[in-house]
Design an enzyme around this catalytic site. Structure first.
Site, PDB file in Angstrom:
ATOM      1  N   ASP A 240       0.835  -1.199   0.000  1.00  0.00           N
ATOM      2  CA  ASP A 240       0.000   0.000   0.000  1.00  0.00           C
ATOM      3  C   ASP A 240       0.872   1.251   0.000  1.00  0.00           C
ATOM      4  O   ASP A 240       1.997   1.226   0.522  1.00  0.00           O
ATOM      5  CB  ASP A 240      -0.855  -0.015   1.290  1.00  0.00           C
ATOM      6  CG  ASP A 240      -2.194   0.711   1.158  1.00  0.00           C
ATOM      7  OD1 ASP A 240      -2.238   1.753   0.485  1.00  0.00           O
ATOM      8  OD2 ASP A 240      -3.173   0.219   1.748  1.00  0.00           O
TER       9      ASP A 240
ATOM     10  N   ASP B  85      -3.142   2.693   6.510  1.00  0.00           N
ATOM     11  CA  ASP B  85      -4.527   2.308   6.858  1.00  0.00           C
ATOM     12  C   ASP B  85      -4.642   1.871   8.309  1.00  0.00           C
ATOM     13  O   ASP B  85      -5.350   0.923   8.643  1.00  0.00           O
ATOM     14  CB  ASP B  85      -5.031   1.197   5.909  1.00  0.00           C
ATOM     15  CG  ASP B  85      -5.161   1.679   4.464  1.00  0.00           C
ATOM     16  OD1 ASP B  85      -5.088   2.904   4.220  1.00  0.00           O
ATOM     17  OD2 ASP B  85      -5.327   0.825   3.567  1.00  0.00           O
TER      18      ASP B  85
ATOM     19  N   ASP C  21      -3.155   1.121  -5.117  1.00  0.00           N
ATOM     20  CA  ASP C  21      -2.477   2.432  -5.070  1.00  0.00           C
ATOM     21  C   ASP C  21      -1.040   2.333  -4.559  1.00  0.00           C
ATOM     22  O   ASP C  21      -0.315   3.336  -4.525  1.00  0.00           O
ATOM     23  CB  ASP C  21      -3.300   3.475  -4.308  1.00  0.00           C
ATOM     24  CG  ASP C  21      -3.352   3.283  -2.786  1.00  0.00           C
ATOM     25  OD1 ASP C  21      -2.420   2.724  -2.195  1.00  0.00           O
ATOM     26  OD2 ASP C  21      -4.358   3.733  -2.195  1.00  0.00           O
TER      27      ASP C  21
HETATM   28  N1  ARG Z   1      -4.510   8.143   5.577  1.00  0.00           N
HETATM   29  C1  ARG Z   1      -5.619   8.646   4.802  1.00  0.00           C
HETATM   30  C2  ARG Z   1      -6.924   8.498   5.578  1.00  0.00           C
HETATM   31  O1  ARG Z   1      -6.919   8.065   6.696  1.00  0.00           O
HETATM   32  C3  ARG Z   1      -5.711   7.946   3.458  1.00  0.00           C
HETATM   33  C4  ARG Z   1      -6.097   6.496   3.531  1.00  0.00           C
HETATM   34  C5  ARG Z   1      -6.155   5.854   2.167  1.00  0.00           C
HETATM   35  N2  ARG Z   1      -6.528   4.475   2.279  1.00  0.00           N
HETATM   36  C6  ARG Z   1      -6.767   3.671   1.261  1.00  0.00           C
HETATM   37  N3  ARG Z   1      -7.202   2.433   1.528  1.00  0.00           N
HETATM   38  N4  ARG Z   1      -6.625   4.037  -0.002  1.00  0.00           N
HETATM   39  O2  ARG Z   1      -7.960   8.827   5.077  1.00  0.00           O
HETATM   40 MN    MN Z   2      -5.155   0.677   1.473  1.00  0.00          MN
HETATM   41 MN    MN Z   3      -3.764   2.985  -0.267  1.00  0.00          MN
END
Ligand code: ARG
Ligand code: MN
Ligand code: MN
Ligand code: MN
Length: 301
Positions: free
Chosen positions: A121, A125, A227
């Protein structure tokens, strides 16, 4: 080899519509047949839309968005994944947003309590209700899996069976300040893009496996957020971050994990076909399919 594929088409863990359509594209691109050609006996049990789970009457809890819906979908996914794992099948879950990993990993752990998690990632998360800036639950699943946030009764079904030594990250480059603190305080191993640059992907995967699976005898759950790849490689995703994994680095991770022979469950998350033009969607979907093929045994020679 027996595999089971499920597409889980929900998007409530993040704000941008369309990520629930990712799985349909991956399936229509021919992923089930591609896996059959690799020798897998694929049972594709359809697109779980969880229509029965209401999206109404789900006001925020604090700033958490769609908490009841996300919780119920993940709980259903956990049961489904556990059921397939119990039958000796390898569950492949196509998301959908990454909050779903709360469900998939809970399901894996109920069948394989000693499983380790390899989380690929751009993001960690691992926000809690106290640290999240966005209230998007796809930025929080790891904290629930580790039992770091017990403040939300809706998520109390997530039994914290994962321990901080049993998860490792590769690809991080957009980690919130509160998340950095959580990673540090819990001694969670993470290989950011800095380590990928320094050591090369081969060494990073070896070090990651040495950390969570030193004897290469524990079951592995691979949770791949598309991503993690550079946006030039996988543009159609909700929270792209530049400076990501190359096409080959992403595939190498999948190939190397397949080679361990320990893979028991696989997620491919956050493909969002509505966020870009048709060519970008096609490219992202094709990359998603080939990552899955690599994790399930496709070799270059
Ligand atoms: N850290 C950011 C949030 O807490 C972005 C999280 C992105 N997560 C993902 N699964 N694409 O919102
Ligand atoms: Mn993620
Ligand atoms: Mn992500
Ligand atoms: Mn099913």
């Amino acid at each position: 080899d027996r595999g089971w594929m499920s597409s889980t088409s929900r998007s409530g863990g993040q704000p941008r519509p369309g990520v629930d359509k990712g799985p349909i594209h991956l399936v229509e691109a021919g992923l089930p047949d591609q896996l059959r050609q690799l020798g897998w006996d694929v049972t594709f049990d359809g697109h779980h839309q969880f229509e029965e789970i209401s999206t109404q009457d789900d006001p925020p809890i604090g700033i958490l968005k769609n908490p009841r819906q996300v919780s119920k979908v993940c709980e259903a996914v956990a049961q489904t994944v556990a059921g397939h794992a119990k039958k000796g099948q390898l569950p492949l879950t196509l998301g959908g947003d990454h909050s779903l990993a709360m469900g998939t990993i809970s399901g894996t752990l109920s069948q394989y309590p000693d499983a380790c998690v390899i989380w690929i990632d751009a993001h960690a998360d691992i926000n809690t209700a106290a640290t999240t800036d966005t209230g998007n639950i796809h930025g929080m699943p790891v904290s629930f899996l580790l039992g770091l946030d017990e403040s939300i009764p809706e998520f109390s079904w997530v039994k914290p069976r994962l321990t901080p030594q049993r998860i490792v990250y590769i690809g991080l480059r957009d980690v919130d300040a509160g998340e950095k603190k959580i990673l540090r305080e819990n001694g969670i191993k993470a290989f950011s893009m800095h380590e990928v640059d320094r050591y090369g992907i081969g060494k990073v995967v070896e070090m990651a496996l040495d950390h969570v699976n030193p004897k290469r005898d524990l079951p592995i759950h691979l949770s791949f957020d598309v991503d993690a790849l550079d946006p030039s490689v996988a543009p159609s995703t909700g929270t792209p971050v530049r400076g990501g994994l190359t096409f080959r680095e992403g595939h190498y991770i999948c190939e190397a994990i397949y080679e361990t022979g320990c893979l028991v469950a696989l997620d491919l998350m956050e493909v969002n076909p509505s966020l870009s033009d048709a060519d970008a969607v096609k490219q992202t979907v094709a990359v998603g399919c080939s990552l899955v093929r690599s994790a399930l045994g496709e070799t270059l020679l």
